[in-house]
Motif scaffolding. Structure first.
Motif, PDB file in Angstrom:
ATOM      1  N   SER A  10       0.858  -1.181   0.000  1.00 29.14           N
ATOM      2  CA  SER A  10       0.000   0.000   0.000  1.00 29.14           C
ATOM      3  C   SER A  10       0.898   1.235   0.000  1.00 29.14           C
ATOM      4  O   SER A  10       1.130   1.855   1.021  1.00 29.14           O
ATOM      5  CB  SER A  10      -0.921  -0.002   1.212  1.00 29.14           C
ATOM      6  N   HIS A  11       1.440   1.544  -1.164  1.00 29.98           N
ATOM      7  CA  HIS A  11       2.354   2.671  -1.318  1.00 29.98           C
ATOM      8  C   HIS A  11       1.568   3.971  -1.224  1.00 29.98           C
ATOM      9  O   HIS A  11       0.851   4.334  -2.135  1.00 29.98           O
ATOM     10  CB  HIS A  11       3.081   2.575  -2.657  1.00 29.98           C
ATOM     11  N   LYS A  12       1.692   4.666  -0.075  1.00 32.57           N
ATOM     12  CA  LYS A  12       0.988   5.924   0.116  1.00 32.57           C
ATOM     13  C   LYS A  12       1.960   7.082  -0.015  1.00 32.57           C
ATOM     14  O   LYS A  12       3.128   6.977   0.340  1.00 32.57           O
ATOM     15  CB  LYS A  12       0.356   5.978   1.511  1.00 32.57           C
ATOM     16  N   ARG A  13       1.457   8.160  -0.505  1.00 33.02           N
ATOM     17  CA  ARG A  13       2.248   9.371  -0.612  1.00 33.02           C
ATOM     18  C   ARG A  13       2.380   9.997   0.773  1.00 33.02           C
ATOM     19  O   ARG A  13       1.405  10.068   1.529  1.00 33.02           O
ATOM     20  CB  ARG A  13       1.523  10.316  -1.552  1.00 33.02           C
ATOM     21  N   GLN A  14       3.574  10.473   1.108  1.00 35.17           N
ATOM     22  CA  GLN A  14       3.787  11.091   2.402  1.00 35.17           C
ATOM     23  C   GLN A  14       3.196  12.487   2.423  1.00 35.17           C
ATOM     24  O   GLN A  14       3.265  13.218   1.436  1.00 35.17           O
ATOM     25  CB  GLN A  14       5.266  11.186   2.714  1.00 35.17           C
ATOM     26  N   ALA A  15       2.634  12.844   3.549  1.00 37.60           N
ATOM     27  CA  ALA A  15       2.089  14.186   3.716  1.00 37.60           C
ATOM     28  C   ALA A  15       3.207  15.130   4.127  1.00 37.60           C
ATOM     29  O   ALA A  15       4.041  14.801   4.964  1.00 37.60           O
ATOM     30  CB  ALA A  15       1.002  14.180   4.776  1.00 37.60           C
TER      31      ALA A  15
END
Length: 67
Positions: A10-15
């Motif tokens: 689950s590759h999420k973009r960092q905030a």
């Protein structure tokens, strides 16, 4: 049945972001929404002093500002 590729992570973009300043310090900046009065973007910012473990501290600060 057709073969379908599964998503393995689950590759999420960092905030937020961390940027190096000319002094060696790091600036942590996280988007916090739109100002209801001025209708402009608002950001939370914090500066981490330069040092050998500055990037680790900046990641901790970024995670804290994202909450």
């Amino acid at each position: 049945m057709p073969l379908v590729a599964k998503k393995t992570s689950s590759h999420k973009r960092q905030a937020g972001g961390i940027h190096a300043l000319p002094s060696g310090s790091l600036r942590v900046r996280v988007y916090s929404g739109i100002d209801p009065v001025k209708k402009t973007k608002m950001y939370l910012e914090e500066t981490v002093p330069a040092g050998p473990d500055a990037w680790e501290k900046a990641e901790t600060v970024r995670a804290g500002l994202c909450r």
